[in-house]
Design an enzyme around this catalytic site. Sequence first.
Site, PDB file in Angstrom:
ATOM      1  N   LYS A 111      35.177  54.374  43.476  1.00  0.00           N
ATOM      2  CA  LYS A 111      36.378  55.188  43.686  1.00  0.00           C
ATOM      3  C   LYS A 111      36.029  56.670  43.804  1.00  0.00           C
ATOM      4  CE  LYS A 111      39.779  51.998  41.894  1.00  0.00           C
ATOM      5  NZ  LYS A 111      40.758  51.621  40.881  1.00  0.00           N
ATOM      6  N   LYS A 194      39.861  43.920  50.567  1.00  0.00           N
ATOM      7  CA  LYS A 194      40.997  43.202  49.995  1.00  0.00           C
ATOM      8  C   LYS A 194      42.318  43.821  50.440  1.00  0.00           C
ATOM      9  CE  LYS A 194      41.961  45.354  45.567  1.00  0.00           C
ATOM     10  NZ  LYS A 194      42.641  45.177  44.333  1.00  0.00           N
ATOM     11  N   LYS A 197      47.708  47.709  48.176  1.00  0.00           N
ATOM     12  CA  LYS A 197      48.971  48.462  48.297  1.00  0.00           C
ATOM     13  C   LYS A 197      48.750  49.791  48.999  1.00  0.00           C
ATOM     14  CE  LYS A 197      50.434  47.414  43.669  1.00  0.00           C
ATOM     15  NZ  LYS A 197      49.215  47.831  42.978  1.00  0.00           N
TER      16      LYS A 197
HETATM   17  N1  AQP Z   1      44.259  41.399  47.617  1.00  0.00           N
HETATM   18  C1  AQP Z   1      44.413  40.839  46.440  1.00  0.00           C
HETATM   19  N2  AQP Z   1      44.169  39.520  46.277  1.00  0.00           N
HETATM   20  C2  AQP Z   1      44.334  38.951  45.070  1.00  0.00           C
HETATM   21  N3  AQP Z   1      44.766  39.593  43.971  1.00  0.00           N
HETATM   22  C3  AQP Z   1      45.028  40.910  44.095  1.00  0.00           C
HETATM   23  N4  AQP Z   1      45.470  41.838  43.224  1.00  0.00           N
HETATM   24  C4  AQP Z   1      45.569  43.022  43.853  1.00  0.00           C
HETATM   25  N5  AQP Z   1      45.212  42.897  45.136  1.00  0.00           N
HETATM   26  C5  AQP Z   1      44.867  41.598  45.327  1.00  0.00           C
HETATM   27  C6  AQP Z   1      45.804  41.568  41.833  1.00  0.00           C
HETATM   28  O1  AQP Z   1      47.115  42.050  41.600  1.00  0.00           O
HETATM   29  C7  AQP Z   1      47.227  42.485  40.241  1.00  0.00           C
HETATM   30  C8  AQP Z   1      47.879  43.823  40.179  1.00  0.00           C
HETATM   31  O2  AQP Z   1      47.048  44.746  40.843  1.00  0.00           O
HETATM   32  P1  AQP Z   1      47.138  46.287  40.544  1.00  0.00           P
HETATM   33  O3  AQP Z   1      48.366  46.808  41.090  1.00  0.00           O
HETATM   34  O4  AQP Z   1      46.958  46.554  39.111  1.00  0.00           O
HETATM   35  O5  AQP Z   1      45.892  46.962  41.187  1.00  0.00           O
HETATM   36  P2  AQP Z   1      44.961  46.685  42.346  1.00  0.00           P
HETATM   37  O6  AQP Z   1      44.079  45.506  42.071  1.00  0.00           O
HETATM   38  O7  AQP Z   1      44.272  47.970  42.591  1.00  0.00           O
HETATM   39  O8  AQP Z   1      45.978  46.320  43.527  1.00  0.00           O
HETATM   40  P3  AQP Z   1      46.107  47.006  44.936  1.00  0.00           P
HETATM   41  O9  AQP Z   1      47.165  46.311  45.658  1.00  0.00           O
HETATM   42  O10 AQP Z   1      44.772  47.081  45.611  1.00  0.00           O
HETATM   43  O11 AQP Z   1      46.645  48.437  44.581  1.00  0.00           O
HETATM   44  P4  AQP Z   1      46.099  49.867  44.910  1.00  0.00           P
HETATM   45  O12 AQP Z   1      46.062  49.960  46.404  1.00  0.00           O
HETATM   46  O13 AQP Z   1      47.128  50.773  44.287  1.00  0.00           O
HETATM   47  O14 AQP Z   1      44.742  50.001  44.303  1.00  0.00           O
HETATM   48  C9  AQP Z   1      45.814  42.487  39.665  1.00  0.00           C
HETATM   49  O15 AQP Z   1      45.662  41.360  38.816  1.00  0.00           O
HETATM   50  C10 AQP Z   1      44.925  42.375  40.878  1.00  0.00           C
HETATM   51  O16 AQP Z   1      43.713  41.685  40.590  1.00  0.00           O
END
Ligand code: AQP
Length: 327
Positions: A111, A194, A197
């Site tokens: 990051k 992956k 969001k």
């Molecule tokens: N692409 C994914 N496939 C499977 N699981 C996923 N998770 C996130 N993206 C995927 C799971 O969703 C839960 C909540 O995630 P989070 O919001 O705490 O953070 P993250 O993993 O950082 O999700 P994002 O969507 O990628 O958000 P941003 O863009 O804000 O960083 C977790 O259990 C995660 O594993």
Amino acid sequence: MPVLVTGLQPTAEIHLGNYLGAIRSWTVLQRRTESFFFLADLHALTTAPEPEKLRAHTLDCAAMLLACGIDPNFAHIFVQSQVHGHTDLAWFLSCWTSLGQLERMTQFKDKAARREDGFVGAGLLYYPVLMAADILLYGANLVPVGEDQRQHLELTRDLAIRFNGAHPDTFPVPEPFYPENCARVMSLQNPTAKMSKSDPNRAGVLFLSDDDGTIRKKIRSAVTDSGRELRSGPDKPGISNLLQILAALTEEPVAQLERRYGDSSYGEFKGAVAEAAVAAIGPIREKYFALKCQRDYLLDVLAEGRRATQARADVTLAAVRDRLGLL
Ligand code: AQP
């Protein structure tokens, strides 16, 4: 019942990856564990979100969790920053954390390297300690983790063991837990990354609020691979991702889907994936938009979640303060 703690960052709208990789399994686990599901707004601050957007997304994500089937009659749903104790415990734990262990975190290195303006806030280094506090504050036994969070849970376990070494029986040592039927969903536009969001390319992300037309369009335009063979494999990340999504949506094994669609064109196969996604997302989206209008109800749910979790947090915090010798 075992205690389960997990969170979701309200940085943007919730997508299919969040659902198939986490939230759907939470709806099952909430009946088998005492579940604490929190909106991790303090973690979201490491991305410097616009205040109005953070506020709006926090409430929207609460509505989406309920729309997905998280039930406040079974689970505690709350906003992390509204419960006192997360940041206090994080500070106490930071005094037991080695700087080297934080600096070795691959998430930190990744990051930090991705920060375009070169500014790396200390919060980015420190947030695994906050995660440890989120977990230990409620005496969690089980923490559902993805591969990318494994190192952070290891830190949490180390901290619990180190603290217990000096002050026996303060924290249960949490176990990592890999729920069944969880899929890792990749971006539709870049299937080696992956689904996220915060991906600026919204075409790669299937949001649970997308309408049927948008879902079909995004899947139709999903990047596929060269060749015509419809099979999963490291040389076919696009088709592998779509197979994985369809398998997770229909709960049918990938091998079976490969046989069923082996003779289909990519276009026909994408049509099947799109219809499965429409069928799964449609009812969630409808509930979400209905709940989004019920602001007072959502605030009540979060207030109740806060009340119940605050009582638990207070007990842990009082014990830790006492053991540390704070007056
Ligand atoms: N692409 C994914 N496939 C499977 N699981 C996923 N998770 C996130 N993206 C995927 C799971 O969703 C839960 C909540 O995630 P989070 O919001 O705490 O953070 P993250 O993993 O950082 O999700 P994002 O969507 O990628 O958000 P941003 O863009 O804000 O960083 C977790 O259990 C995660 O594993």
